[in-house]
Design a protein around this motif. Sequence first.
Motif, short mmCIF file in Angstrom:
data_model
loop_
_atom_site.label_atom_id
_atom_site.label_comp_id
_atom_site.label_asym_id
_atom_site.label_seq_id
_atom_site.Cartn_x
_atom_site.Cartn_y
_atom_site.Cartn_z
N PHE A 21 9.76 2.45 0.59
CA PHE A 21 10.00 2.93 2.07
C PHE A 21 8.92 3.53 2.68
N ALA A 22 7.27 4.28 1.94
CA ALA A 22 6.39 4.09 2.86
C ALA A 22 5.59 2.89 3.54
N ASP A 23 4.47 3.36 4.44
CA ASP A 23 3.80 1.93 5.12
C ASP A 23 3.73 2.11 3.91
N ASN A 24 2.80 2.07 3.25
CA ASN A 24 2.16 1.54 2.09
C ASN A 24 2.89 1.34 0.86
N CYS A 25 4.15 1.26 1.04
CA CYS A 25 4.95 1.16 -0.21
C CYS A 25 4.37 0.54 -1.67
N VAL A 26 4.84 0.77 -3.12
CA VAL A 26 4.34 -0.26 -3.90
C VAL A 26 4.97 -1.01 -3.97
N TYR A 27 6.15 -0.79 -3.49
CA TYR A 27 7.49 -2.63 -4.44
C TYR A 27 7.54 -3.03 -2.39
N GLY A 28 7.40 -4.96 -2.10
CA GLY A 28 8.25 -5.24 -1.12
C GLY A 28 8.75 -5.43 -0.43
#
Length: 154
Positions: A21-28
């Motif tokens: 859920f973060a802006d630069n999340c690990v998974y798209g």
Amino acid sequence: MKLSLNKNRKEGHEHLYCDYFADNCVYGSKDFKRRFLLSRNVFLRIVNALESRYEFFQLRYDVRGRRGFTTLHKCAANIRLMAMGESPDTMDDYMRMSERTATESLYTLSRVVVETFGDVYLRKPSLHDFQELYVAHEERHRFLGIIGSIYYTH
């Protein structure tokens, strides 16, 4: 005497947030849809609706001052259980949620999703709904006649 484990719920929530859920999340978004079988936008709509209507899905602290699970955390764990057909005890490692808590929140999530969204999404489709589905299917797949076919119900 049963010992209470410190599962560090806050760390579990932060890990989930950074992964999805973060802006630069690990998974798209494609990874999210594959793991939860719904889009992130639909998931967040469910999370927001449940958090605003039900105390169970709001962040609370117990009588000892220990932090509970966030709405995002409870919904992610239980939608993943439903999507992947996993057992509630599998939520212990990644989600930091005990089998008992996962089972209780799965039951609650199922009940309140039907209460909240049942009138809109759990109804018999109207003629208008079928017409929209038919047009959308034709545009996407370029052939007719799938709706109502027993071969394409899975």
